[in-house]
Write a protein that holds these residues in place. Sequence first.
Motif, PDB file in Angstrom:
ATOM      1  N   ARG A 189     -16.093  -4.640  -3.751  1.00 14.06           N
ATOM      2  CA  ARG A 189     -15.326  -3.983  -4.810  1.00 14.06           C
ATOM      3  C   ARG A 189     -16.133  -2.828  -5.381  1.00 14.06           C
ATOM      4  O   ARG A 189     -17.338  -2.929  -5.597  1.00 14.06           O
ATOM      5  CB  ARG A 189     -15.023  -4.953  -5.950  1.00 14.06           C
ATOM      6  CG  ARG A 189     -13.948  -5.915  -5.634  1.00 14.06           C
ATOM      7  CD  ARG A 189     -12.587  -5.295  -5.938  1.00 14.06           C
ATOM      8  NE  ARG A 189     -11.570  -6.201  -5.507  1.00 14.06           N
ATOM      9  CZ  ARG A 189     -10.498  -5.867  -4.844  1.00 14.06           C
ATOM     10  NH1 ARG A 189     -10.279  -4.603  -4.560  1.00 14.06           N
ATOM     11  NH2 ARG A 189      -9.638  -6.750  -4.478  1.00 14.06           N
ATOM     12  N   ASP A 190     -15.459  -1.742  -5.615  1.00 13.72           N
ATOM     13  CA  ASP A 190     -16.068  -0.582  -6.263  1.00 13.72           C
ATOM     14  C   ASP A 190     -16.293  -0.935  -7.729  1.00 13.72           C
ATOM     15  O   ASP A 190     -15.350  -1.272  -8.442  1.00 13.72           O
ATOM     16  CB  ASP A 190     -15.128   0.627  -6.135  1.00 13.72           C
ATOM     17  CG  ASP A 190     -15.711   1.905  -6.688  1.00 13.72           C
ATOM     18  OD1 ASP A 190     -16.732   1.862  -7.403  1.00 13.72           O
ATOM     19  OD2 ASP A 190     -15.124   2.957  -6.402  1.00 13.72           O
ATOM     20  N   GLU A 191     -17.538  -0.898  -8.171  1.00  8.45           N
ATOM     21  CA  GLU A 191     -17.864  -1.259  -9.556  1.00  8.45           C
ATOM     22  C   GLU A 191     -17.262  -0.286 -10.569  1.00  8.45           C
ATOM     23  O   GLU A 191     -16.972  -0.660 -11.692  1.00  8.45           O
ATOM     24  CB  GLU A 191     -19.385  -1.346  -9.738  1.00  8.45           C
ATOM     25  CG  GLU A 191     -20.026  -2.517  -9.022  1.00  8.45           C
ATOM     26  CD  GLU A 191     -19.485  -3.863  -9.477  1.00  8.45           C
ATOM     27  OE1 GLU A 191     -19.236  -4.052 -10.697  1.00  8.45           O
ATOM     28  OE2 GLU A 191     -19.290  -4.732  -8.610  1.00  8.45           O
ATOM     29  N   GLU A 192     -17.042   0.968 -10.151  1.00 15.59           N
ATOM     30  CA  GLU A 192     -16.479   1.968 -11.055  1.00 15.59           C
ATOM     31  C   GLU A 192     -14.955   1.908 -11.109  1.00 15.59           C
ATOM     32  O   GLU A 192     -14.354   2.315 -12.097  1.00 15.59           O
ATOM     33  CB  GLU A 192     -16.929   3.367 -10.633  1.00 15.59           C
ATOM     34  CG  GLU A 192     -18.424   3.564 -10.769  1.00 15.59           C
ATOM     35  CD  GLU A 192     -18.876   4.910 -10.228  1.00 15.59           C
ATOM     36  OE1 GLU A 192     -18.026   5.805 -10.037  1.00 15.59           O
ATOM     37  OE2 GLU A 192     -20.080   5.049  -9.992  1.00 15.59           O
ATOM     38  N   GLY A 245     -19.272   3.347   2.856  1.00 16.07           N
ATOM     39  CA  GLY A 245     -18.904   3.225   1.449  1.00 16.07           C
ATOM     40  C   GLY A 245     -17.586   3.886   1.089  1.00 16.07           C
ATOM     41  O   GLY A 245     -17.271   4.035  -0.086  1.00 16.07           O
ATOM     42  N   ASP A 251     -13.318   4.110   1.001  1.00 15.59           N
ATOM     43  CA  ASP A 251     -12.243   3.134   0.826  1.00 15.59           C
ATOM     44  C   ASP A 251     -11.245   3.247   1.978  1.00 15.59           C
ATOM     45  O   ASP A 251     -11.342   4.144   2.815  1.00 15.59           O
ATOM     46  CB  ASP A 251     -11.562   3.297  -0.530  1.00 15.59           C
ATOM     47  CG  ASP A 251     -10.875   4.650  -0.695  1.00 15.59           C
ATOM     48  OD1 ASP A 251     -10.640   5.353   0.311  1.00 15.59           O
ATOM     49  OD2 ASP A 251     -10.565   5.001  -1.839  1.00 15.59           O
ATOM     50  N   ARG A 270     -10.398  -0.433  -6.041  1.00 16.93           N
ATOM     51  CA  ARG A 270     -10.827   0.064  -4.728  1.00 16.93           C
ATOM     52  C   ARG A 270     -11.790  -0.911  -4.064  1.00 16.93           C
ATOM     53  O   ARG A 270     -12.630  -1.509  -4.720  1.00 16.93           O
ATOM     54  CB  ARG A 270     -11.547   1.409  -4.855  1.00 16.93           C
ATOM     55  CG  ARG A 270     -10.654   2.546  -5.164  1.00 16.93           C
ATOM     56  CD  ARG A 270     -11.383   3.865  -5.332  1.00 16.93           C
ATOM     57  NE  ARG A 270     -12.765   3.920  -4.915  1.00 16.93           N
ATOM     58  CZ  ARG A 270     -13.294   4.891  -4.188  1.00 16.93           C
ATOM     59  NH1 ARG A 270     -12.576   5.893  -3.805  1.00 16.93           N
ATOM     60  NH2 ARG A 270     -14.567   4.874  -3.864  1.00 16.93           N
ATOM     61  N   THR A 271     -11.664  -1.009  -2.757  1.00 17.17           N
ATOM     62  CA  THR A 271     -12.606  -1.775  -1.944  1.00 17.17           C
ATOM     63  C   THR A 271     -13.349  -0.780  -1.063  1.00 17.17           C
ATOM     64  O   THR A 271     -12.724   0.045  -0.390  1.00 17.17           O
ATOM     65  CB  THR A 271     -11.870  -2.809  -1.072  1.00 17.17           C
ATOM     66  OG1 THR A 271     -11.143  -3.692  -1.929  1.00 17.17           O
ATOM     67  CG2 THR A 271     -12.837  -3.600  -0.230  1.00 17.17           C
ATOM     68  N   LEU A 272     -14.657  -0.848  -1.103  1.00 17.95           N
ATOM     69  CA  LEU A 272     -15.495   0.054  -0.316  1.00 17.95           C
ATOM     70  C   LEU A 272     -15.924  -0.644   0.977  1.00 17.95           C
ATOM     71  O   LEU A 272     -16.221  -1.838   0.978  1.00 17.95           O
ATOM     72  CB  LEU A 272     -16.707   0.488  -1.131  1.00 17.95           C
ATOM     73  CG  LEU A 272     -16.368   1.123  -2.491  1.00 17.95           C
ATOM     74  CD1 LEU A 272     -17.644   1.468  -3.242  1.00 17.95           C
ATOM     75  CD2 LEU A 272     -15.476   2.341  -2.305  1.00 17.95           C
TER      76      LEU A 272
END
Length: 149
Positions: free
Chosen positions: A84-87, A50, A52, A91-93
């Motif tokens: 994609r990071d929802e927050e 998880g 980046d 950022r891509t996790l």
Amino acid sequence: MAQALELQNYVGHLIRRAEQVHTALWYRHVSREITSQQFAVLNALSRDPGIDQRTLARFTSLDRSTVNHIVRRLTDQHYVNQVRDEEDRRRTLLSLTVQGAELLDSLIGPAKNINEQLLDALTYTERQQAIDILRKIASLDDESLHGGP
């Protein structure tokens, strides 16, 4: 006339030669498809799923463009998953897929074996000294490498 260095006493040359030996052992005993840099990425994602790409680059001591290339390749091969990071949508996790975890599991034993092969030429005390010295060299920060602020 320029004075030549004795390459057998030149640290940069010896590090490059040691890397050549490692690469040959890796290719022969670990994988012809997955490089040791790709292995480092897979290993880091197993330890810290998880994260980046920026964090992955820091954890693996690889530059961001190299990590980007490796992640793209491992994603295309279905070893790494990107979401994609929802927050923070910028950022891509990253995480391992099931196939990626299985691949890593298959590489760990052979990677440990070549590590031992590399250290076999040393006594127990020399092994720890060599690891300590290499860690010290590897930990030089960017400021040291670029001559200061």
